[in-house]
Design a protein around this motif. Structure first.
Motif, PDB file in Angstrom:
ATOM      1  N   GLN A   1       0.807  -1.213   0.000  1.00  0.00           N
ATOM      2  CA  GLN A   1       0.000   0.000   0.000  1.00  0.00           C
ATOM      3  C   GLN A   1       0.840   1.263   0.000  1.00  0.00           C
ATOM      4  O   GLN A   1       0.307   2.353  -0.211  1.00  0.00           O
TER       5      GLN A   1
ATOM      6  N   TYR B   1       2.505   2.092  -2.229  1.00  0.00           N
ATOM      7  CA  TYR B   1       2.409   2.600  -3.593  1.00  0.00           C
ATOM      8  C   TYR B   1       1.001   2.999  -3.995  1.00  0.00           C
ATOM      9  O   TYR B   1       0.792   3.495  -5.093  1.00  0.00           O
ATOM     10  N   THR B   2       0.037   2.778  -3.135  1.00  0.00           N
ATOM     11  CA  THR B   2      -1.324   3.145  -3.510  1.00  0.00           C
ATOM     12  C   THR B   2      -1.991   4.090  -2.522  1.00  0.00           C
ATOM     13  O   THR B   2      -2.912   4.800  -2.886  1.00  0.00           O
ATOM     14  N   GLN B   3      -1.540   4.109  -1.288  1.00  0.00           N
ATOM     15  CA  GLN B   3      -2.253   4.957  -0.348  1.00  0.00           C
ATOM     16  C   GLN B   3      -1.712   6.376  -0.393  1.00  0.00           C
ATOM     17  O   GLN B   3      -0.551   6.600  -0.694  1.00  0.00           O
ATOM     18  N   ASN B   4      -2.549   7.321  -0.084  1.00  0.00           N
ATOM     19  CA  ASN B   4      -2.076   8.690  -0.016  1.00  0.00           C
ATOM     20  C   ASN B   4      -1.705   8.993   1.434  1.00  0.00           C
ATOM     21  O   ASN B   4      -1.721   8.117   2.291  1.00  0.00           O
TER      22      ASN B   4
ATOM     23  N   LYS C   1      -3.196   6.974   8.825  1.00  0.00           N
ATOM     24  CA  LYS C   1      -4.113   6.066   9.505  1.00  0.00           C
ATOM     25  C   LYS C   1      -3.348   4.876  10.077  1.00  0.00           C
ATOM     26  O   LYS C   1      -3.608   4.438  11.194  1.00  0.00           O
TER      27      LYS C   1
ATOM     28  N   THR D   1       6.748   3.496 -13.650  1.00  0.00           N
ATOM     29  CA  THR D   1       5.858   2.339 -13.735  1.00  0.00           C
ATOM     30  C   THR D   1       6.651   1.055 -13.795  1.00  0.00           C
ATOM     31  O   THR D   1       6.289   0.057 -13.157  1.00  0.00           O
TER      32      THR D   1
ATOM     33  N   VAL E   1       7.976  -0.005 -10.233  1.00  0.00           N
ATOM     34  CA  VAL E   1       7.028  -0.705  -9.364  1.00  0.00           C
ATOM     35  C   VAL E   1       6.610  -2.042  -9.940  1.00  0.00           C
ATOM     36  O   VAL E   1       6.275  -2.968  -9.202  1.00  0.00           O
ATOM     37  N   GLN E   2       6.657  -2.152 -11.269  1.00  0.00           N
ATOM     38  CA  GLN E   2       6.302  -3.451 -11.828  1.00  0.00           C
ATOM     39  C   GLN E   2       7.351  -4.500 -11.480  1.00  0.00           C
ATOM     40  O   GLN E   2       7.025  -5.651 -11.175  1.00  0.00           O
TER      41      GLN E   2
ATOM     42  N   GLN F   1       5.352  -8.003 -11.017  1.00  0.00           N
ATOM     43  CA  GLN F   1       4.601  -8.121 -12.264  1.00  0.00           C
ATOM     44  C   GLN F   1       5.541  -8.386 -13.423  1.00  0.00           C
ATOM     45  O   GLN F   1       5.181  -9.053 -14.388  1.00  0.00           O
TER      46      GLN F   1
ATOM     47  N   LEU G   1      -9.913   6.167  -1.890  1.00  0.00           N
ATOM     48  CA  LEU G   1      -8.619   5.604  -1.503  1.00  0.00           C
ATOM     49  C   LEU G   1      -8.706   4.912  -0.150  1.00  0.00           C
ATOM     50  O   LEU G   1      -8.120   3.855   0.057  1.00  0.00           O
TER      51      LEU G   1
ATOM     52  N   SER H   1      -9.042   0.464   0.054  1.00  0.00           N
ATOM     53  CA  SER H   1      -7.762  -0.144   0.376  1.00  0.00           C
ATOM     54  C   SER H   1      -8.012  -1.476   1.080  1.00  0.00           C
ATOM     55  O   SER H   1      -9.070  -1.688   1.650  1.00  0.00           O
ATOM     56  N   PRO H   2      -7.027  -2.363   1.059  1.00  0.00           N
ATOM     57  CA  PRO H   2      -7.221  -3.674   1.690  1.00  0.00           C
ATOM     58  C   PRO H   2      -7.535  -3.565   3.179  1.00  0.00           C
ATOM     59  O   PRO H   2      -8.066  -4.487   3.767  1.00  0.00           O
ATOM     60  N   THR H   3      -7.193  -2.417   3.783  1.00  0.00           N
ATOM     61  CA  THR H   3      -7.518  -2.271   5.199  1.00  0.00           C
ATOM     62  C   THR H   3      -8.724  -1.373   5.403  1.00  0.00           C
ATOM     63  O   THR H   3      -9.101  -1.073   6.517  1.00  0.00           O
ATOM     64  N   GLY H   4      -9.333  -0.976   4.308  1.00  0.00           N
ATOM     65  CA  GLY H   4     -10.514  -0.122   4.416  1.00  0.00           C
ATOM     66  C   GLY H   4     -11.774  -0.948   4.543  1.00  0.00           C
ATOM     67  O   GLY H   4     -11.746  -2.158   4.744  1.00  0.00           O
TER      68      GLY H   4
ATOM     69  N   ASN I   1      -5.965  -5.257  -3.405  1.00  0.00           N
ATOM     70  CA  ASN I   1      -5.589  -3.850  -3.463  1.00  0.00           C
ATOM     71  C   ASN I   1      -6.011  -3.293  -4.814  1.00  0.00           C
ATOM     72  O   ASN I   1      -5.227  -3.166  -5.739  1.00  0.00           O
TER      73      ASN I   1
ATOM     74  N   LEU J   1      -6.676  -0.498  -6.055  1.00  0.00           N
ATOM     75  CA  LEU J   1      -6.050   0.677  -6.664  1.00  0.00           C
ATOM     76  C   LEU J   1      -4.628   0.404  -7.094  1.00  0.00           C
ATOM     77  O   LEU J   1      -3.965   1.289  -7.613  1.00  0.00           O
ATOM     78  N   GLY J   2      -4.160  -0.814  -6.869  1.00  0.00           N
ATOM     79  CA  GLY J   2      -2.805  -1.125  -7.284  1.00  0.00           C
ATOM     80  C   GLY J   2      -2.746  -1.981  -8.529  1.00  0.00           C
ATOM     81  O   GLY J   2      -1.690  -2.397  -8.963  1.00  0.00           O
TER      82      GLY J   2
ATOM     83  N   LEU K   1       1.549   2.218  -9.658  1.00  0.00           N
ATOM     84  CA  LEU K   1       1.132   0.849  -9.920  1.00  0.00           C
ATOM     85  C   LEU K   1       0.023   0.781 -10.953  1.00  0.00           C
ATOM     86  O   LEU K   1      -0.001  -0.103 -11.805  1.00  0.00           O
TER      87      LEU K   1
END
Lengths: 299, 548, 323
Positions: B288, B290-293, B299, B504, B507-508, B513, C153, C157-160, C175, C177-178, C267
């Protein structure tokens, strides 16, 4: 509904109705859950929001976000401006829309295909931001309230919708009858069409009102002076506080304070900004009652 | 029938009424431009000069008009009247472009966004005027700033020798080294581990975080290393890569002995990716990241009751700085670890000049030009920079109290109240960055010296940053590079393409990937089709001309 | 179409043929008879010309090297240079495909949902439940994109919340969004969540215009609810459906910039980079007005071709079409 109780509902009908209620209930829950989250977050302590402790009930309830927002003198001005743009805009927009949609619905209008094509073409080809800006500038309305009413004075999308409504809900026989009565075109329009158009106008009013109320981009481009800013502009600055990734914020104290401010206010802002349009909806909704059109026809 | 006709007439009337002579507020484009470039013969020194200015509208400033303290101060001090064109922060570039392209721009910009390409473009068309002479005559503080920070002068001077725009500059020590990793030192103590110093040690440490239950709740809920995307150096790739070769998320171009190149197609990069891949594959690097803001990462950091975050990459301020001795004080900066080839670098962002904010257009009269430079010159002085940041003296900042110390432990130069934290919500300043804050002023703010308390956080950051200085790279590619306007568009497109390609693919490879063994060569080859050679050549040429 | 049943479409001979005279005379006759309708049309047309067609003259910038000082008319012609530059990017094809795919998937999900919602709401009687559903589904439309993206977001998310749901169902959280290939579904489904209620309003209004006599007749015939929905409701709003579908196709390259930009990450970038975000990134480095106009023209042409195609199909298969 009493008429339905006379004839017994068949089983398949009851099953189907039950299915409908079931689906609608799921939709209700799926949509309501995040909404409740938004509302609860707006009255929860911001540390609870940040830590993700708020789901559908507020945690450590506090109204500080709302009091902060309402303390702002800009807010009242923003509200006022938004109301002016919305109401003023709707009047102009609905008028122009109906003025052209109705004739286009009349089969006898020679050249309506060309006119329609002319309109639709503008939906997909546009001169672009700067030429439009130049035209608005040459009209002399930049940085005035008219800048938010004239450029968007008519949406072709709405014209098409209205035209379709006119075409499908007003049978040709009505026109023939009216002509036999010796009614002029304006007369037909005023005495027959307008009274029947309540649902159409209601839809137009709602969609235009919502668009005007939410409009942010036009205000940003055409307005410069604080005193003319609608609500959305005033609120936007807070909403985007933490979404500028490229900006290096050197002062942690400032960064932290901004973060807190954003978290605290953004949910309450959504509620405050949407409340008027949400309240407006039930008033419009009563025009969508089944059989509204024909009912008034018979009357 | 009648009603309709009346309505139509009314509408036409209203419309024609408003297309009449130019309305009231004086379009910013027209106001105050009597005689444009010429001098008005009799310059009345007592006349109040109107300044039409474009600037960013701040969320926390309720008005920029007469009730704004800084506006009052500046208007009094310089005998001017401010006339604002306000834009919200995310729309600055767009509105600026529209105003400039349509010819409807104001005389002055205090909050614009002019990168090098913009400056050359508008400078060449003479829409922005050169500031050199004005600075020489009316801007002593600006000239002084050029002397104390030579890279500033370098960054604002276009190849034709003219200065078309001035940025705000803040010499923020910890920002120069903001590509940091923070690690939970209480967990290290609990597991009896030292701060890792090599990549192997880092790997073992993160593994211990994940498996040995340092938060002691019997559950394997620990997240060893996480980060955030679209946030201040939040993606872990870059910090980790610096143990193999230099990597900065600000620019993929690197400088090796004066030669411009990229590191992303070299074998060292591949080794770095292999290491990061290992961390990812074994669950030590949170996908995450790479995906969470930023909110998502916060959090995790602020997780109620139990601490679950072992380490994170980013600039600062995570977990929430909520109370003295709070959870945030468990985290310390981890200096870069040494890679297998002995590489141990840190991302460095100092000596960079941001996009220009201040500019004078050809619509400004001579008086407006002079007043504008004087105001900016004021903001380039020590006092003025504080006025800009916090509000005028005795409203937003004060002389320091007896014995107050600054961030660096030296006697404080001032104490100030952070605008965003003000409870009275008074509009005290303009919240624009147009100021010069050299290191000595930045460090001179009165701060708590206790680094476990929230008011000592700045000091904490500075001290943590000290750890990173030894690993500063020998040379970095400068951010202010000037290109020929004819090439600018093509280069902009190539740069976007290459940036996307590197990011890209990285991360791949990291996420598995793409297979590092099988697909690396194809990846390297792929750079050919992006115009990389052309891009490097253009940058090398510009660098040689401008920096050698 | 209008009363021009005359078939001589291309007669441009200087000698007025009988058909030409017929058409002109027909037009004048129409004008005299329906002049009031033409008058009504005048003001809106004025608006369209001034605020839509005059700016279109600015499209020439796509083929010129825009110089601010020289202005639109004075700038030099460069022909197709910027088009070629855009097409030559290795990213061109992928971002075009992304834009199309995202829009198409959005259309597929978002189009039926409001219709079904409206049809279902139409069946239940007015009361607390109906009003609540309408109000609740209408509300999300007003959540601004910035906040909406932030919510997406967190929730996805997997924890959302969605992740927690997966856990409850015994599945491993994904995930979303990934994953580049999933981006279009994330975009489409969240769009559906946000706008389905608002979009259903048009259909509800259309349903209110259906003649109650038809329902009465159906009831007497003993038709079930479902049959009634299928044979009365649906055909009753079919014109609106077709028109909205055609118009929706026209939006096909207009993937919303802001939402996409805020949901992008490295991603999912191979699946989330669309024309608007790409042009924005290039523009950050160098703002070139001709370049962005050229891309806008490209967008418009593709959209227009699609529109004509879909309208033609609609005209063939149903009696409703845009023109």
């Amino acid at each position: 509904m009493t008429s339905q109780s006379r004839i017994k509902e068949s089983t398949s009908d009851r099953v189907f109705l039950g299915f409908i209620y079931f689906v609608l209930s799921i939709v209700l829950v799926v949509v309501a859950y995040p909404l409740l989250n938004v509302v609860s977050s707006s009255i929860s302590a911001s540390s609870a929001v940040t830590a993700g402790r708020v789901s559908i009930f507020p945690v450590e309830p506090t109204f500080i976000a709302y009091s902060t927002i309402f303390e702002s003198s800009k807010l009242l001005m923003g509200y006022l401006n938004s109301i002016i743009y919305t109401v003023g805009g709707v009047i102009v927009q609905v008028t122009l829309t109906v003025l052209i949609a109705y004739p286009l619905a009349r089969k006898q209008l020679y050249g309506r295909g060309i006119i329609t094509a002319l309109l639709v073409f503008t939906m997909f080809f546009s001169g672009g931001l700067i030429p439009t800006y130049l035209v608005v500038k040459s009209l002399g309305i930049l940085d005035t309230r008219w800048a938010l009413i004239i450029p968007g004075a008519m949406a072709v999308f709405q014209v098409i919708i209205a035209r379709t409504f006119f075409q499908t809900t007003i049978p040709d026989e009505l026109y023939d009858a009216a002509e036999l009565d010796g009614c002029s075109e304006f007369g037909i329009f005023r005495r027959m069409i307008l009274p029947l158009s309540k649902p159409i106008v209601a839809v137009l009013v709602l969609i235009y009102a919502v668009n005007n109320w939410n409009a942010y981009f036009e205000a940003m481009i055409y307005l410069n002076s604080e005193r003319l800013f609608p609500l959305q502009i005033i609120l936007r600055n807070i909403l985007i506080l933490n979404t500028q990734p490229g900006k290096i914020l050197s002062d942690p104290e400032r960064m932290i304070a901004m973060q807190e401010m954003a978290t605290l206010l953004k949910y309450a802002l959504i509620v405050v900004a949407s409340l008027p349009v949400l309240i407006f909806y039930p008033f419009i909704q009563k025009y969508f009652v089944k059989g509204m059109m024909i009912g008034s026809l018979k009357g | 029938m009648k009603k309709l006709v009346v309505l139509l007439f009314a509408i036409i009337l209203i419309l024609t009424a408003c297309t009449g002579p130019d309305s009231n507020t004086g379009n910013t484009g027209n106001a105050g431009n009597t005689g444009n470039k010429g001098n008005s013969a009799a310059e009345d020194k007592n006349k109040t000069v109107t300044l039409p200015v474009f600037t960013k509208q701040s969320a926390v400033i309720s008005t920029y008009g007469e009730d704004n303290d800084l506006t009052k101060f500046i208007q009094d001090k310089f005998n001017v009247k401010m006339e604002w064109t306000l834009v919200s922060e995310d729309a600055i570039l767009e509105k600026q472009n529209v105003l400039l392209a349509s010819g409807n721009y104001p005389a002055l910009f205090f909050g614009g966004q002019f990168n090098q390409n913009d400056q050359i473009k508008y400078g060449k068309s003479e829409i922005l005027i050169p500031l050199n002479d004005l600075i020489a005559e009316y801007g002593p503080n600006i000239s002084k700033a050029f002397e104390s920070s030579p890279y500033l002068l370098k960054g604002v001077t276009a190849p034709d020798g003219n200065i078309y725009s001035l940025p705000g500059l803040e010499e923020c020590y910890h920002c120069d080294y903001a590509q940091k990793m923070y690690i939970n030192k209480e967990w290290l103590q609990k597991l009896n581990l030292p701060m890792p110093t090599t990549t192997d040690e880092l790997y073992n440490t993160l593994k211990a975080f994940k498996e040995k239950d340092p938060n002691g709740n019997g559950k394997k809920d620990e997240i060893a290393l996480t980060g955030a995307t679209n946030w201040w150096h939040g993606e872990p790739t870059y910090y980790l890569m610096n143990s193999f070769t230099y990597a900065s998320d600000a620019n993929f171009l690197a400088l090796n002995n004066g030669k411009v190149d990229i590191n992303a197609d070299k074998s060292e990069w591949k080794e770095g990716l292999t290491f990061i891949r290992k961390l990812y594959a074994e669950g030590l690097l949170d996908p995450q990241a790479y995906t969470q803001n930023f909110d998502g990462m916060l959090k995790v950091a602020d997780n109620p009751d139990t601490v679950i975050m072992g380490a994170y990459t980013g600039g600062c301020c995570v977990p929430s700085i909520d109370q003295d001795g709070g959870r945030w004080s468990q985290y310390e900066v981890l200096p870069p670890v040494k890679g297998p080839n002995g590489v141990q670098l840190v991302g460095f962002f100092g000596g960079n000049v941001e996009d220009g904010q201040f500019a004078i257009t050809d619509k400004a009269t001579k008086e407006q030009q002079i007043k504008a430079i004087q105001i900016v010159d004021h903001f380039y002085s020590q006092e003025g920079s504080l006025d800009a940041m916090y509000g005028p003296k005795d409203i937003g900042w004060w002389d320091p109290k007896e014995g107050a110390l600054g961030i660096d432990g030296n006697p404080a130069l001032y104490e100030a109240l952070e605008v965003y934290s003000r409870e009275d919500k008074q509009p005290v300043t303009w919240d624009i960055n147009l100021k010069y804050t050299p290191a000595v002023v930045f460090n001179g703010r009165a701060q708590g010296q206790d680094m476990t308390k929230t008011d000592g956080y700045e000091k904490f950051l500075a001290v943590q940053t000290d750890k990173l200085v030894p690993y500063k790279p020998a040379e970095i590619f400068p951010q202010a590079i000037w290109f020929n306007p004819d090439d600018a568009q093509k280069l902009a497109q190539i740069k976007t393409d290459i940036t996307n390609y590197i990011n890209t693919n990285a991360v791949q490879f990291i996420s598995g990937q793409k297979d590092l063994d099988k697909e690396w060569d194809a990846y390297v080859k792929g750079f050919d089709g992006l115009g990389l050679e052309e891009f490097i050549k253009a940058n090398q040429q510009a660098y040689d001309e401008q920096y050698k | 179409m209008a009363a021009n049943t005359v078939t001589e479409a291309g007669s441009t001979s200087s000698v007025p043929s009988i058909h030409n005279q017929g058409r002109k005379a027909l037009f004048r006759k129409q004008l005299r008879r329906y002049w009031q309708l033409y008058l009504m049309v005048l003001l809106p047309l004025l608006y369209i010309i001034v605020l839509k067609y005059i700016p279109m003259l600015g499209v020439q910038i796509a083929f010129k090297e825009y110089n601010i000082v020289k202005g639109m008319w004075g700038s030099d012609w460069v022909g197709l240079q910027y088009f070629k530059q855009f097409f030559s990017s290795p990213n061109f094809y992928p971002i075009l495909i992304n834009s199309l795919e995202i829009s198409l998937v959005t259309l597929i999900f978002n189009f039926p949902a409001p219709i079904i919602l409206a049809l279902f709401l139409n069946e239940i009687r007015t009361g607390f439940f109906k009003n609540t559903v309408q109000m609740v589904t209408y509300a999300p439309h007003f959540i601004s994109t910035v906040v909406m993206s932030g919510m997406i977001l967190l929730f996805l998310s997997p924890t959302g919340e969605i992740g927690k749901l997966f856990n409850i169902l015994g599945l491993v959280p994904v995930n979303f969004l990934g994953i580049a290939d999933d981006f279009k579904y994330v975009y489409a489904l969240t769009d559906m969540w946000q706008h389905m209620g608002y979009a259903s309003i048009i259909y509800l209004a259309a349903l209110s215009g259906i003649n109650p006599d038809l329902y009465e007749a159906a009831r007497v015939d003993g038709a079930s609810r479902f049959k009634k929905m299928l044979h009365i409701d649906l055909p009753g709003i079919m014109p609106v459906i077709v028109i909205l579908l055609i118009l929706g196709t026209g939006d096909v390259l207009n993937v919303g910039f802001e939402k996409t930009y805020l949901l992008q990450n490295n991603l999912n970038l191979p699946g989330s980079e669309v024309i608007a975000t790409y042009v924005y990134k290039v523009g950050l480095i160098n703002a070139n007005y001709s370049y962005s106009t050229a891309i806008g023209v490209f967008n418009s042409i593709i959209t227009f071709v699609l529109l004509i195609l879909v309208n033609w199909i609609a005209r063939r298969t149903s009696e409703h079409s845009l023109w």
